[in-house]
Scaffold this motif. Structure first.
Motif, short mmCIF file in Angstrom:
data_model
loop_
_atom_site.label_atom_id
_atom_site.label_comp_id
_atom_site.label_asym_id
_atom_site.label_seq_id
_atom_site.Cartn_x
_atom_site.Cartn_y
_atom_site.Cartn_z
N ASP A 86 14.28 2.32 11.15
CA ASP A 86 14.69 0.96 11.50
C ASP A 86 14.30 0.04 10.35
OD1 ASP A 86 15.35 -1.36 12.90
OD2 ASP A 86 14.46 -0.63 14.76
N VAL A 87 15.27 -0.73 9.85
CA VAL A 87 15.06 -1.61 8.71
C VAL A 87 15.39 -3.04 9.12
CG1 VAL A 87 15.80 -2.15 6.35
CG2 VAL A 87 15.55 0.22 7.06
N VAL A 88 14.58 -3.99 8.65
CA VAL A 88 14.73 -5.40 9.02
C VAL A 88 15.09 -6.21 7.77
CG1 VAL A 88 13.58 -7.34 10.15
CG2 VAL A 88 12.89 -5.00 10.72
N PRO A 89 16.39 -6.34 7.45
CA PRO A 89 16.76 -7.07 6.24
C PRO A 89 16.88 -8.57 6.43
CG PRO A 89 18.73 -6.19 7.25
CD PRO A 89 17.55 -5.72 8.09
N ASN A 90 17.04 -9.01 7.67
CA ASN A 90 17.39 -10.39 7.98
C ASN A 90 16.24 -11.38 7.84
OD1 ASN A 90 19.15 -12.47 9.01
ND2 ASN A 90 18.01 -12.31 10.91
N HIS A 91 15.02 -10.94 8.09
CA HIS A 91 13.89 -11.86 8.12
C HIS A 91 12.58 -11.18 7.77
CE1 HIS A 91 14.25 -10.09 12.17
NE2 HIS A 91 12.93 -10.05 12.11
N MET A 92 11.60 -12.01 7.41
CA MET A 92 10.22 -11.58 7.21
C MET A 92 9.32 -12.60 7.89
SD MET A 92 9.55 -10.10 3.37
CE MET A 92 10.79 -10.82 2.32
N ALA A 93 8.08 -12.21 8.07
CA ALA A 93 7.11 -13.09 8.72
C ALA A 93 6.72 -14.25 7.81
CB ALA A 93 5.87 -12.32 9.13
N VAL A 94 6.62 -15.42 8.43
CA VAL A 94 6.10 -16.62 7.77
C VAL A 94 4.58 -16.52 7.89
CG1 VAL A 94 5.94 -19.14 7.93
CG2 VAL A 94 8.12 -17.97 8.36
N SER A 95 3.93 -16.10 6.79
CA SER A 95 2.51 -15.78 6.89
C SER A 95 1.89 -15.73 5.50
CB SER A 95 2.37 -14.40 7.55
OG SER A 95 1.07 -13.90 7.43
N ASP A 96 0.62 -16.08 5.43
CA ASP A 96 -0.12 -15.93 4.17
C ASP A 96 -0.30 -14.46 3.81
OD1 ASP A 96 -0.33 -18.61 3.60
OD2 ASP A 96 -2.28 -18.84 4.56
N GLN A 97 -0.10 -13.55 4.77
CA GLN A 97 -0.13 -12.12 4.48
C GLN A 97 1.10 -11.68 3.69
OE1 GLN A 97 -0.83 -9.72 8.01
NE2 GLN A 97 -2.00 -11.39 8.92
N ASN A 98 2.14 -12.50 3.71
CA ASN A 98 3.40 -12.19 3.05
C ASN A 98 3.38 -12.75 1.63
OD1 ASN A 98 6.06 -12.14 2.14
ND2 ASN A 98 6.91 -12.56 4.15
N PRO A 99 3.30 -11.88 0.61
CA PRO A 99 3.24 -12.39 -0.77
C PRO A 99 4.50 -13.15 -1.19
CG PRO A 99 3.56 -10.01 -0.76
CD PRO A 99 3.30 -10.42 0.67
N PHE A 100 5.63 -12.85 -0.57
CA PHE A 100 6.87 -13.53 -0.90
C PHE A 100 6.92 -14.93 -0.29
CE2 PHE A 100 7.62 -8.99 -0.94
CZ PHE A 100 8.10 -8.81 -2.21
#
Length: 195
Positions: A86-100
């Protein structure tokens, strides 16, 4: 390891802390006796710490440490059953854990985000999930490098794509996966009345 042409039956496993790749691997002999050919795994890339579902990805460039890490994933994918991931291309978490998300320059390149107003495209109405610009070739390459590596190494025989309808160019995205050598792709779509 199963080849793409050996699809008979998939068995879905919801990975989470406490039930990661090693625990899934322990089920392989039983699932083989049932006649299962492929595991259909919930998202396996690095999600928000403590995530119970994996759809809140914070780093798509690496396999989840909380689920056991890349070595354990590779062991599972080589244990005798194929893998649909299962791949999630649409979104990522809004978080300081997220380097992007954490880095302002990366945020501007990877997300639909307006630095002047702070607006960003959300996943439906979920404020904690920001829309990713996978229509940009560089963003696609970075966010899909690990998944495509796993496919190229023969460890993943197919991808289940979460909500491609939220992408700027769903068809172009799916065609790009095919061009990159993904042999089987399934998509998930919530149908609205009349669709």
């Amino acid at each position: 390891m199963q080849s793409a042409r050996d699809f008979r039956c998939t068995y879905r496993l919801q990975l989470r802390p406490g039930f990661g790749f090693r625990e899934a691997n322990a089920l392989v002999p039983y699932l083989q006796r049932l006649g299962v050919s492929h595991l259909y795994l919930s998202p396996a890339l690095q999600a928000q710490a403590g995530s119970t579902h994996g759809y809140d990805v914070v780093d798509p460039t690496r396999v989840s440490d909380e689920l056991g890490g890349e070595g354990a994933f590779r062991e599972l994918a080589s244990a005798g059953l194929g893998v649909v991931l299962d791949v999630v291309p649409n979104h990522m978490a809004v978080s300081d854990q997220n380097p992007f998300w954490r880095d302002q320059d990366l945020r501007a390149r990877f997300f639909d985000w307006d630095p002047a107003s702070g607006w960003y495209r959300r996943f439906f109405t979920i404020d904690e999930l920001a829309g990713v610009r996978v229509e940009d070739p560089e963003v696609f390459d970075v966010t899909h490098r690990k998944v495509l590596e796993l496919v190229g190494d023969g460890l993943v025989q197919g991808l289940r794509i979460d909500h491609p309808d939220g992408l700027a160019d769903p068809r172009g995205y799916l065609e790009r996966l095919r061009e990159r050598g993904v042999p089987h792709v399934w998509v998930e779509k919530i149908l609205e009345p009349g669709e």
